[in-house]
Design an enzyme around this catalytic site. Structure first.
Site, PDB file in Angstrom:
ATOM      1  N   ASP A 100       0.849  -1.197   0.000  1.00  0.00           N
ATOM      2  CA  ASP A 100       0.000   0.000   0.000  1.00  0.00           C
ATOM      3  C   ASP A 100       0.887   1.249   0.000  1.00  0.00           C
ATOM      4  O   ASP A 100       2.030   1.204   0.468  1.00  0.00           O
ATOM      5  CB  ASP A 100      -0.893  -0.018   1.256  1.00  0.00           C
ATOM      6  N   GLY A 101       0.333   2.331  -0.492  1.00  0.00           N
ATOM      7  CA  GLY A 101       1.024   3.610  -0.452  1.00  0.00           C
ATOM      8  C   GLY A 101       0.854   4.274   0.907  1.00  0.00           C
ATOM      9  O   GLY A 101       0.289   3.697   1.837  1.00  0.00           O
ATOM     10  N   ALA A 102       1.335   5.499   1.005  1.00  0.00           N
ATOM     11  CA  ALA A 102       1.165   6.291   2.231  1.00  0.00           C
ATOM     12  C   ALA A 102       1.309   7.755   1.845  1.00  0.00           C
ATOM     13  O   ALA A 102       1.876   8.081   0.782  1.00  0.00           O
ATOM     14  CB  ALA A 102       2.201   5.910   3.277  1.00  0.00           C
ATOM     15  N   ASP A 103       0.804   8.616   2.700  1.00  0.00           N
ATOM     16  CA  ASP A 103       0.978  10.055   2.469  1.00  0.00           C
ATOM     17  C   ASP A 103       2.262  10.553   3.125  1.00  0.00           C
ATOM     18  O   ASP A 103       2.910  11.456   2.597  1.00  0.00           O
ATOM     19  CB  ASP A 103      -0.253  10.804   2.982  1.00  0.00           C
ATOM     20  N   LYS A 113      -2.015   8.078   6.481  1.00  0.00           N
ATOM     21  CA  LYS A 113      -2.675   7.583   5.290  1.00  0.00           C
ATOM     22  C   LYS A 113      -4.084   8.161   5.237  1.00  0.00           C
ATOM     23  O   LYS A 113      -4.565   8.714   6.199  1.00  0.00           O
ATOM     24  CB  LYS A 113      -2.728   6.049   5.304  1.00  0.00           C
ATOM     25  N   GLY A 114      -4.708   8.007   4.084  1.00  0.00           N
ATOM     26  CA  GLY A 114      -6.089   8.468   3.959  1.00  0.00           C
ATOM     27  C   GLY A 114      -6.275   9.594   2.973  1.00  0.00           C
ATOM     28  O   GLY A 114      -7.381  10.100   2.813  1.00  0.00           O
ATOM     29  N   GLY A 116      -6.494   9.329  -0.016  1.00  0.00           N
ATOM     30  CA  GLY A 116      -7.501   8.842  -0.972  1.00  0.00           C
ATOM     31  C   GLY A 116      -8.802   8.442  -0.293  1.00  0.00           C
ATOM     32  O   GLY A 116      -9.719   7.941  -0.947  1.00  0.00           O
ATOM     33  N   GLU A 122      -8.107   0.386   4.690  1.00  0.00           N
ATOM     34  CA  GLU A 122      -6.666   0.144   4.575  1.00  0.00           C
ATOM     35  C   GLU A 122      -6.093  -0.330   5.905  1.00  0.00           C
ATOM     36  O   GLU A 122      -5.234  -1.213   5.943  1.00  0.00           O
ATOM     37  CB  GLU A 122      -5.948   1.419   4.135  1.00  0.00           C
ATOM     38  N   LYS A 140       7.640  11.540   0.376  1.00  0.00           N
ATOM     39  CA  LYS A 140       6.760  11.146   1.491  1.00  0.00           C
ATOM     40  C   LYS A 140       7.520  10.627   2.703  1.00  0.00           C
ATOM     41  O   LYS A 140       6.914  10.272   3.713  1.00  0.00           O
ATOM     42  CB  LYS A 140       5.785  10.089   0.997  1.00  0.00           C
TER      43      LYS A 140
HETATM   44  C1  5RP Z   1      -5.484   6.263   0.381  1.00  0.00           C
HETATM   45  C2  5RP Z   1      -4.096   6.238   0.908  1.00  0.00           C
HETATM   46  C3  5RP Z   1      -2.989   6.261  -0.088  1.00  0.00           C
HETATM   47  O1  5RP Z   1      -2.186   5.166   0.096  1.00  0.00           O
HETATM   48  C4  5RP Z   1      -2.218   7.541   0.107  1.00  0.00           C
HETATM   49  O2  5RP Z   1      -3.101   8.638   0.054  1.00  0.00           O
HETATM   50  C5  5RP Z   1      -1.135   7.688  -0.951  1.00  0.00           C
HETATM   51  O3  5RP Z   1      -1.752   7.871  -2.185  1.00  0.00           O
HETATM   52  P1  5RP Z   1      -0.967   8.065  -3.530  1.00  0.00           P
HETATM   53  O4  5RP Z   1      -0.245   6.792  -3.811  1.00  0.00           O
HETATM   54  O5  5RP Z   1      -2.048   8.381  -4.527  1.00  0.00           O
HETATM   55  O6  5RP Z   1      -0.022   9.237  -3.383  1.00  0.00           O
HETATM   56  O7  5RP Z   1      -3.841   6.207   2.073  1.00  0.00           O
HETATM   57  O8  5RP Z   1      -6.421   6.346   1.418  1.00  0.00           O
END
Ligand code: 5RP
Length: 244
Positions: A100-103, A113-114, A116, A122, A140
């Site tokens: 998974d990604g993260a902010d 996170k969040g 999106g 998640e 990030k």
């Molecule tokens: C969605 C998330 C995403 O993992 C986070 O916002 C990173 O998004 P991106 O890969 O578009 O930069 O937590 O709820």
């Protein structure tokens, strides 16, 4: 070992990649970590989308056989459209790997996170993971969480009271809206409040505890105590695990 299978690789020139290109590269690299037989937790967001697209390709072209459980309707649709067998999150307790990604991610592997809006699902999927690979571009990786803001998911019922309680604890921000001004809804049909004050969360667990006890708050975007490895992509095209 899983981690030794990730190779650093380089774009054969002096070019600098933009953030989208970096995300695409990380997604592709992360997909190499997935092996036949695994149950895979799918994250959400643009980086996770690149990862899922690469995963689909591996399944279709290289015979990778896996099952996935998704953290959002979008990730679920991508997997289904690509023909990957999907599991119902209601029936799964353990997954081999969550990607998974993260902010934001700090040196302790704690995250915000969040961005999106998928934070609650998640976090549920992350909690099932024997390991979690966090896929981020270098922007990030931070010393302290907070500059991004902190999304929280909450019920619309009692919205004024919930926000008043957040403000009383000095958490301020805005309810997330769509372009035309209506409330943004999560996959769970709830609202998101994006905290933009304070700007730093030096003790993420404490902030999480304070916020989560407010009636109506379902989840915060503060993630911690997870078996995290951070795979970072750089503008020069390098993708490598951060030293823990
Ligand atoms: C969605 C998330 C995403 O993992 C986070 O916002 C990173 O998004 P991106 O890969 O578009 O930069 O937590 O709820």
């Amino acid at each position: 070992m899983l981690y030794s299978q990730v190779q650093e690789y380089y774009i054969p020139s002096d070019m600098t990649l933009d953030q989208t290109e970096i995300k695409r590269l990380i997604g592709k690299e992360a997909a190499q970590l997935v092996k036949t037989g695994m149950v895979v937790g799918l994250g959400s967001g643009t980086t996770a989308t690149f990862f899922i697209e690469s995963l689909v390709k591996q399944c279709q072209e290289e015979g990778l056989e896996i099952q996935v459980v998704s953290s959002s309707t979008k990730s679920l649709s991508l997997a289904q459209a690509g023909g990957i067998p999907t599991l119902d999150p209601q029936e799964v307790t353990k997954v081999d790997i969550v990607i998974d990604g993260a902010d934001e991610v700090n040196p302790q592997g704690q995250m915000i996170k969040g961005g999106g809006g998928a934070l609650t699902r998640e976090k549920i999927i992350a909690s099932m993971g024997k390991q979690m690979i966090v896929i981020v571009d270098e922007s990030k990786v931070v010393d302290h969480l907070g500059a991004f803001g902190l999304p929280i998911e909450f019920l619309e019922v009692g919205v004024a009271s919930t926000i008043a309680k957040l403000k009383a604890l000095s958490y301020r921000g805005k309810i997330r809206t769509n372009n035309e001004g209506s409330y943004y809804r999560t996959d769970n049909k709830n609202l998101i409040f994006d905290i933009d004050h304070p700007k730093q969360f030096l003790d993420p667990k404490k902030d999480h505890q304070q916020i989560i006890t407010i009636p109506g708050v379902l989840e915060t975007g503060l993630f911690f105590d997870l078996p995290v490895k951070v795979l970072v992509g750089y503008a020069d095209g390098t993708v490598k695990f951060r030293e823990e």
